[in-house]
Write a protein that holds these residues in place. Structure first.
Motif, PDB file in Angstrom:
ATOM      1  N   GLN A 149       8.787  -3.386  -8.018  1.00  0.00           N
ATOM      2  CA  GLN A 149       8.071  -2.585  -7.017  1.00  0.00           C
ATOM      3  C   GLN A 149       8.761  -2.205  -5.919  1.00  0.00           C
ATOM      4  OE1 GLN A 149       5.314  -0.942  -7.815  1.00  0.00           O
ATOM      5  NE2 GLN A 149       3.559  -1.194  -6.453  1.00  0.00           N
ATOM      6  N   MET A 150       9.601  -3.503  -5.469  1.00  0.00           N
ATOM      7  CA  MET A 150      10.385  -3.253  -4.253  1.00  0.00           C
ATOM      8  C   MET A 150      11.400  -2.250  -4.422  1.00  0.00           C
ATOM      9  SD  MET A 150      10.638  -7.042  -3.429  1.00  0.00           S
ATOM     10  CE  MET A 150       9.307  -8.468  -3.265  1.00  0.00           C
ATOM     11  N   LYS A 151      11.889  -2.123  -5.644  1.00  0.00           N
ATOM     12  CA  LYS A 151      12.936  -1.073  -5.743  1.00  0.00           C
ATOM     13  C   LYS A 151      12.220   0.397  -5.698  1.00  0.00           C
ATOM     14  CE  LYS A 151      15.848  -3.819  -8.962  1.00  0.00           C
ATOM     15  NZ  LYS A 151      16.230  -4.104 -10.214  1.00  0.00           N
ATOM     16  N   VAL A 152      11.100   0.577  -5.990  1.00  0.00           N
ATOM     17  CA  VAL A 152      10.408   1.791  -6.032  1.00  0.00           C
ATOM     18  C   VAL A 152      10.146   2.130  -4.433  1.00  0.00           C
ATOM     19  CG1 VAL A 152       8.220   2.910  -6.250  1.00  0.00           C
ATOM     20  CG2 VAL A 152       9.235   1.484  -8.062  1.00  0.00           C
ATOM     21  N   GLY A 153       9.782   0.883  -3.689  1.00  0.00           N
ATOM     22  CA  GLY A 153       9.726   1.225  -2.308  1.00  0.00           C
ATOM     23  C   GLY A 153      10.821   1.618  -1.695  1.00  0.00           C
ATOM     24  N   ARG A 154      11.768   1.087  -2.118  1.00  0.00           N
ATOM     25  CA  ARG A 154      13.338   1.439  -1.568  1.00  0.00           C
ATOM     26  C   ARG A 154      13.620   2.812  -1.910  1.00  0.00           C
ATOM     27  NH1 ARG A 154      17.494  -0.913   1.176  1.00  0.00           N
ATOM     28  NH2 ARG A 154      19.615   0.175   0.834  1.00  0.00           N
ATOM     29  N   ARG A 155      13.379   3.402  -2.906  1.00  0.00           N
ATOM     30  CA  ARG A 155      13.487   4.858  -3.429  1.00  0.00           C
ATOM     31  C   ARG A 155      12.750   5.772  -2.690  1.00  0.00           C
ATOM     32  NH1 ARG A 155      14.070   2.554  -8.960  1.00  0.00           N
ATOM     33  NH2 ARG A 155      11.639   3.274  -9.299  1.00  0.00           N
ATOM     34  N   LEU A 156      11.411   5.185  -2.427  1.00  0.00           N
ATOM     35  CA  LEU A 156      10.463   6.068  -1.559  1.00  0.00           C
ATOM     36  C   LEU A 156      11.142   6.031  -0.053  1.00  0.00           C
ATOM     37  CD1 LEU A 156       7.893   7.629  -1.022  1.00  0.00           C
ATOM     38  CD2 LEU A 156       6.768   5.258  -0.624  1.00  0.00           C
ATOM     39  N   SER A 157      11.564   5.011   0.477  1.00  0.00           N
ATOM     40  CA  SER A 157      12.087   4.978   1.828  1.00  0.00           C
ATOM     41  C   SER A 157      13.244   6.170   1.882  1.00  0.00           C
ATOM     42  CB  SER A 157      12.711   3.656   2.087  1.00  0.00           C
ATOM     43  OG  SER A 157      11.397   2.923   2.215  1.00  0.00           O
ATOM     44  N   ILE A 158      14.179   6.089   0.990  1.00  0.00           N
ATOM     45  CA  ILE A 158      15.318   6.699   1.077  1.00  0.00           C
ATOM     46  C   ILE A 158      14.928   8.275   0.911  1.00  0.00           C
ATOM     47  CG2 ILE A 158      17.377   7.477  -0.195  1.00  0.00           C
ATOM     48  CD1 ILE A 158      17.844   4.394  -1.055  1.00  0.00           C
TER      49      ILE A 158
END
Length: 848
Positions: free
Chosen positions: A616-625
């Motif tokens: 889920q954190m990886k998803v959050g990072r992709r969203l941030s980018i």
């Protein structure tokens, strides 16, 4: 705007800017109606924070950021709960020392570089200094982590639960409790931890399953014969004061009012009836000892029994036998048990009973629930001690009913958590014991006069005036006495105990608001608006805070309680430091980025247990980018330069449809935040954002690249500008770093001081009748069909479509006509046709 947007270094960059510019400073001139005040949990400073702290504190921060953007002045302090047993234990382990109050203070003391194998005894004052030294180091590390996470705390409002202000407020509240009769001292049975040698409150208990044995013991009857009891604690036989059975138990009704004789010790004890006796447990008749468990305490109190204490504060049987054990044989038998631990005394009692012929058969194994101090590793004992109590409704039905009503006045998020509060209040079995026999804590501001024999008069405590607080009775002198009269006959003695850590933490609204020290500030923030906390401490922190506010102010301490769930490990077990299954948050923040970790945290709804999930954190990072890249993409159209463009310039149906959908998102996100459901606010915003990126940006970009003075291009530019400004603000409470970065590329000031978006900002751009929000979904659906056809044909997305035929109802066909030009441009469609047909919207693609 950078050529290549990145998340690297974004936390350090913006935390420095926020600190320099005072972005989150509280304006204390704001009137109460403009203030949103938060009773922030002060984390226990005893080592390191874990990912569970990041989870729950992010929830509160999202709410704080939202409220600040709605125009409220947010009072958001941070405190450190640095007094109490956890700190003492950490200091003992870190430095290899142990407090010995009998030792004198050593002004030149330096702790050993490496902890010795045997703890080094030091004076209380030296020990307290080490506590203060280590907590200061830990607090700095905690603050650094919170800043890295992006908590929008006003760091000028820091407090600790052991500083002068906190001690003064804690002592003031206690003295007022004492004056009103809500605080009192009593000799009473006390739950006692033999390892830490301190009293323990009901709220600090936990049951643990232990292997035990039932021993079947024969008691003689005064009129002849025997009666058998079954017990798991034969070592307490010398403490027996009665036998008890249920009043309706026919087996024993004829014995009520008679006496039994304890085996080995020959003490006559009454046989009583009480409804708590369980006919189906053991033999149905039990021995009452002072004290084996909490039920013994209830029986002892309600049946008005004598007291025969045998257990000492060190967990060993007292050296002298209790009253009633008088015969030489009984005294000799007790001497064989005296000084032994409960375990060794059990073995000796078994030997004595077997030798006396009073033990029937072999012990029978059983699993039993045993009470422990939540931080201890040995079963609790119940010993009689003098302690301070605060009335909490455990023995007062009127107070209990009032506290239940307080809970119903409060808003609970989620609402079902109120039941846990009510169950706790209904189940209280006694008043709150607030004294602890420890060293690093808030001392009771009380002295006692000593009589001619040097004995303290506990019924006549000496108290200071409030303007003298804080005081330490171990070093300060009471009014009317000289320092040299300390501990001398006719002089005085200071109360040696400190307050339970919850007795101070229950005053966090008063401490943060500086009650009695800055009454102007207190009036602007109290009662507070929000208490965020974990659900497992409803019984301690939440309840105790409600109690103290009810007693002092006749009000709730805050209006809303926001409860976080637990973090679960991959085995679905709660993460905790005691279980050793926690994750260090700093490494997570550095690996994934603070916004990514926050994204995972705010995806967990209030009160809901959430799995630790790096995916889920990886998803959050992709969203941030994606937020950075989408912002850069939109700004390529020159919307940052089009300051004069506004809602009135939005004329194209697709643009109006997109803003109509966005208006609905704003309304939903606002409603969710008002209900403290940050998770749904994020979910709703994110869903729209991906549609905006995947569909709208593709549909509108050809038009946006057109001549800037054309109405169609101006419409696209205005819509893009409005949408980007709105989306960055919607994401800001959850993803503060990336939104601040993107905002800074084209807007002045901080996004976190910008106004929360409102539908009224782009009302003039909306035309629901001519451009319904569903137009965006329709256009996206058709574009998706075109893309799929190209993909299946293994052709480039820029390859041409010779003919696109759209079929659907009259309404669908008319709607498609409104967005056909944008769909054709995005799909590189040479010709588009429509046909009215039954059924769902469909499209046929003929590639060139």
């Amino acid at each position: 705007m950078p050529d290549k947007p990145t998340l690297d270094g974004i936390e350090l960059k913006w935390r420095a800017v926020w600190a320099e510019q005072g972005t989150y400073s509280f304006d204390r001139s704001a009137t109460r109606d403009r203030v949103f005040s938060i009773d922030t949990p002060p984390p226990t400073v005893s080592g390191s924070l874990h990912v569970g702290h990041v989870f729950s504190y992010t929830h509160a921060d999202a709410v704080a950021r939202y409220q600040r953007m709605t125009g409220r002045e947010v009072f958001y302090p941070m405190g450190w709960d640095d007094n109490g047993l956890p700190t003492e234990r950490r200091v003992q382990n870190h430095y290899g020392v142990q407090c010995d109050p009998s030792l004198p203070y050593d002004a030149d003391f330096t702790p050993p570089e490496n902890p010795p194998s045997r703890p080094l005894p030091i004076s209380r004052r030296n020990f307290v200094e080490l506590c203060q030294k280590l907590t200061a180091i830990d607090e700095q590390a905690y603050e650094d982590l919170w800043r890295y996470l992006g908590l929008s705390v006003d760091w000028s409002l820091q407090y600790s639960t052991i500083n002068d202000a906190s001690r003064a407020i804690s002592q003031r509240a206690f003295l007022r409790n004492l004056q009103r009769g809500e605080a009192y001292m009593a000799d009473a049975p006390t739950l006692w931890d033999v390892t830490f040698k301190t009293a323990v409150a009901q709220a600090e208990l936990e049951d643990r399953e232990r292997q035990g044995n039932y021993y079947r013991v024969a008691f003689g009857l005064a009129d002849g014969g025997t009666v058998h009891i079954e017990t798991t604690r034969p070592e307490l036989l010398p403490a027996c004061v009665a036998l008890v059975a249920h009043p309706d138990d026919e087996r024993y009704r004829h014995l009520f009012g008679t006496e039994a004789i304890t085996p080995v010790f020959g003490v006559r004890v009454p046989i009583k009836a009480h409804p708590l006796a369980q006919p189906d447990k053991g033999s149905g008749i039990a021995m009452i000892c002072t004290f084996g468990d909490l039920t013994d305490v209830i029986w002892w109190r309600e049946l008005d029994l004598t007291t025969r204490p045998v257990m000492g504060r060190d967990g060993r049987l007292l050296s002298q036998p209790p009253a009633g054990i008088e015969s030489p044989e009984a005294v000799a038998a007790y001497a064989e048990m005296a000084g032994k631990t409960a375990f060794s005394a059990k073995e000796k009692a078994t030997e004595l009973l077997r030798a006396a012929g009073a033990l029937e058969g072999d012990p029978r194994p059983t699993q039993q629930q045993v009470k422990f101090y939540e931080k201890g590793d040995k079963p609790l004992e119940i010993v009689t001690t003098r302690q301070w109590y605060i009335r909490n409704g455990g023995r007062d039905t009127a107070l209990r009913a009032a506290l239940i009503e307080r809970g119903r006045e409060m808003t609970w998020s989620p609402a079902f958590m109120r039941t846990r509060y009510e169950n706790w209040v209904d189940g209280l079995a006694g008043d709150w014991i607030i004294s602890r026999q420890r060293f690093f804590g808030v001392p009771f501001p009380v002295w006692y006069p000593l009589n001619a024999a040097g004995e303290p008069d506990h019924a006549s405590p000496i108290t200071p005036a409030e303007d003298q607080l804080p005081i330490d009775p171990s070093s300060d002198t009471p009014p009317g006495y000289r320092a040299d009269q300390r501990d001398q006959p006719g002089g005085f003695s200071g109360d040696p105990d400190v307050m339970d850590t919850w007795a101070t933490s229950s005053l966090t609204p008063e401490i943060a608001g500086r009650w009695g020290l800055d009454d102007d500030l207190f009036a602007r923030v109290f009662p507070m608006d929000l208490r965020p906390q974990a659900h497992e401490i409803i019984r301690t922190w939440l309840f105790a805070t409600v109690l103290r506010s009810h007693q002092e102010f006749d009000s709730l301490p805050w209006h809303t309680a926001l409860l976080s769930g637990w973090i679960l490990d991959p085995d679905r077990k709660k993460m905790s430091k005691s279980k050793g299954n926690t994750v260090t948050p700093k490494a997570l923040l550095e690996e994934f980025g603070s916004d990514a970790v926050r994204y995972w945290a705010v995806s967990g709804r209030p009160g809901t247990d959430t799995a630790f999930d790096t995916g889920q954190m990886k998803v959050g990072r992709r969203l941030s980018i994606k937020i950075l890249n989408a912002t850069k993409f939109v700004l390529r159209f020159g919307v940052a330069d089009g300051a004069a463009l506004g809602p009135a310039d939005v004329t194209e149906p697709l643009d109006r449809a997109m803003l109509g959908e966005l208006a609905a998102v704003v309304g939903d996100a606002t409603a969710h935040f008002q209900a403290y459901d940050y998770a749904r606010a994020l979910e709703r915003t994110e869903q729209f954002f991906w549609t905006f990126c995947d569909d709208y940006l593709e549909l509108v970009k050809e038009r946006a690249y057109g001549e800037s003075d054309s109405p169609a291009a101006r419409s696209a530019h205005a819509a893009l500008s409005i949408a980007l400004r709105t989306l960055l603000r919607l994401f800001a409470p959850m993803l503060p770093f990336v939104t601040e970065e993107a905002w800074s590329w084209w807007q002045d000031g901080s996004v976190h001081r910008a106004a929360w978006p409102a539908r009224e900002e782009f009302d003039t751009a909306l035309d629901p009748e001519k451009s319904p929000a569903s137009l965006l979904a329709l256009a996206g659906t058709v574009l998706g069909i075109v893309r799929k056809s190209k993909s299946e044909a293994k052709q480039s997305m820029r390859s041409e479509v010779a003919l696109l035929t759209v079929r659907g109802s009259d309404a669908d066909v008319l709607a498609f006509d409104l967005v056909s030009r944008d769909v054709q441009a995005a799909g590189v469609v040479r010709e588009a046709r429509t046909e009215v047909a039954e059924g769902a919207l469909s499209a046929e693609v003929a590639l060139a």
